[in-house]
Design a protein around this motif. Structure first.
Motif, mmCIF file in Angstrom:
data_model
loop_
_atom_site.group_PDB
_atom_site.id
_atom_site.type_symbol
_atom_site.label_atom_id
_atom_site.label_comp_id
_atom_site.label_asym_id
_atom_site.label_seq_id
_atom_site.Cartn_x
_atom_site.Cartn_y
_atom_site.Cartn_z
ATOM 1 N N LYS A 161 0.642 -1.100 0.220
ATOM 2 C CA LYS A 161 0.272 -0.076 -0.045
ATOM 3 C C LYS A 161 0.863 0.926 0.343
ATOM 4 O O LYS A 161 0.451 1.990 -0.904
ATOM 5 C CB LYS A 161 -1.011 0.130 1.362
ATOM 6 C CG LYS A 161 -1.863 -0.945 0.842
ATOM 7 C CD LYS A 161 -2.734 -1.225 2.563
ATOM 8 C CE LYS A 161 -4.012 -2.038 1.969
ATOM 9 N NZ LYS A 161 -5.060 -2.617 3.368
ATOM 10 N N ILE A 162 2.226 1.512 0.653
ATOM 11 C CA ILE A 162 2.859 2.159 0.661
ATOM 12 C C ILE A 162 3.849 2.301 -0.652
ATOM 13 O O ILE A 162 3.488 3.556 -0.846
ATOM 14 C CB ILE A 162 4.131 2.037 1.971
ATOM 15 C CG1 ILE A 162 3.136 1.938 3.647
ATOM 16 C CG2 ILE A 162 4.735 3.181 1.906
ATOM 17 C CD1 ILE A 162 4.094 1.999 4.584
ATOM 18 N N LEU B 25 3.582 5.229 -5.369
ATOM 19 C CA LEU B 25 3.539 5.949 -7.096
ATOM 20 C C LEU B 25 2.673 6.047 -8.332
ATOM 21 O O LEU B 25 2.235 7.406 -8.171
ATOM 22 C CB LEU B 25 3.069 4.415 -7.182
ATOM 23 C CG LEU B 25 3.183 3.834 -9.017
ATOM 24 C CD1 LEU B 25 4.625 4.034 -9.359
ATOM 25 C CD2 LEU B 25 2.527 2.472 -9.323
ATOM 26 N N HIS B 26 1.714 6.812 -7.012
ATOM 27 C CA HIS B 26 0.722 7.541 -6.865
ATOM 28 C C HIS B 26 0.896 9.142 -6.716
ATOM 29 O O HIS B 26 1.096 9.881 -7.810
ATOM 30 C CB HIS B 26 -0.535 7.366 -5.900
ATOM 31 C CG HIS B 26 -1.470 6.182 -6.988
ATOM 32 N ND1 HIS B 26 -1.936 4.920 -5.856
ATOM 33 C CD2 HIS B 26 -2.236 5.771 -8.480
ATOM 34 C CE1 HIS B 26 -2.046 3.944 -7.062
ATOM 35 N NE2 HIS B 26 -2.263 4.476 -8.065
ATOM 36 N N LEU C 175 4.627 14.517 -11.288
ATOM 37 C CA LEU C 175 5.414 14.691 -13.012
ATOM 38 C C LEU C 175 3.889 15.095 -13.653
ATOM 39 O O LEU C 175 3.628 15.737 -14.881
ATOM 40 C CB LEU C 175 5.070 12.961 -13.030
ATOM 41 C CG LEU C 175 6.822 12.445 -12.963
ATOM 42 C CD1 LEU C 175 6.621 11.308 -14.006
ATOM 43 C CD2 LEU C 175 7.619 13.278 -13.127
ATOM 44 N N ALA C 176 2.477 15.304 -13.418
ATOM 45 C CA ALA C 176 1.587 15.407 -14.105
ATOM 46 C C ALA C 176 1.282 16.931 -14.230
ATOM 47 O O ALA C 176 1.103 17.343 -15.084
ATOM 48 C CB ALA C 176 0.036 14.507 -14.010
#
Length: 53
Positions: free
Chosen positions: A6-7, A12-13, A19-20
């Motif tokens: 989960k971490i 990653l999200h 980056l977005a």
């Protein structure tokens, strides 16, 4: 799902979101530089008229 997984997914999200945001800012900066829209806006805001001076 394990806590470690989960971490990893949360990190990653977060990286994808960062980056977005950077990519979006780069697009806006490119558009402003190409059109000169921001320069005109700043000049109007600061009232930079060379004939006044």
């Amino acid at each position: 799902m394990k806590t470690s997984v989960k971490i990893i997914h949360a990190r990653l999200h977060a990286q994808a979101l960062t980056l977005a945001a950077l990519f979006g800012a780069a697009i806006v900066k490119y558009y402003d530089h190409r059109t000169g829209a921001k320069q005109e806006l700043v000049a109007k805001f600061l009232n930079l008229d060379p004939r006044k001076y």
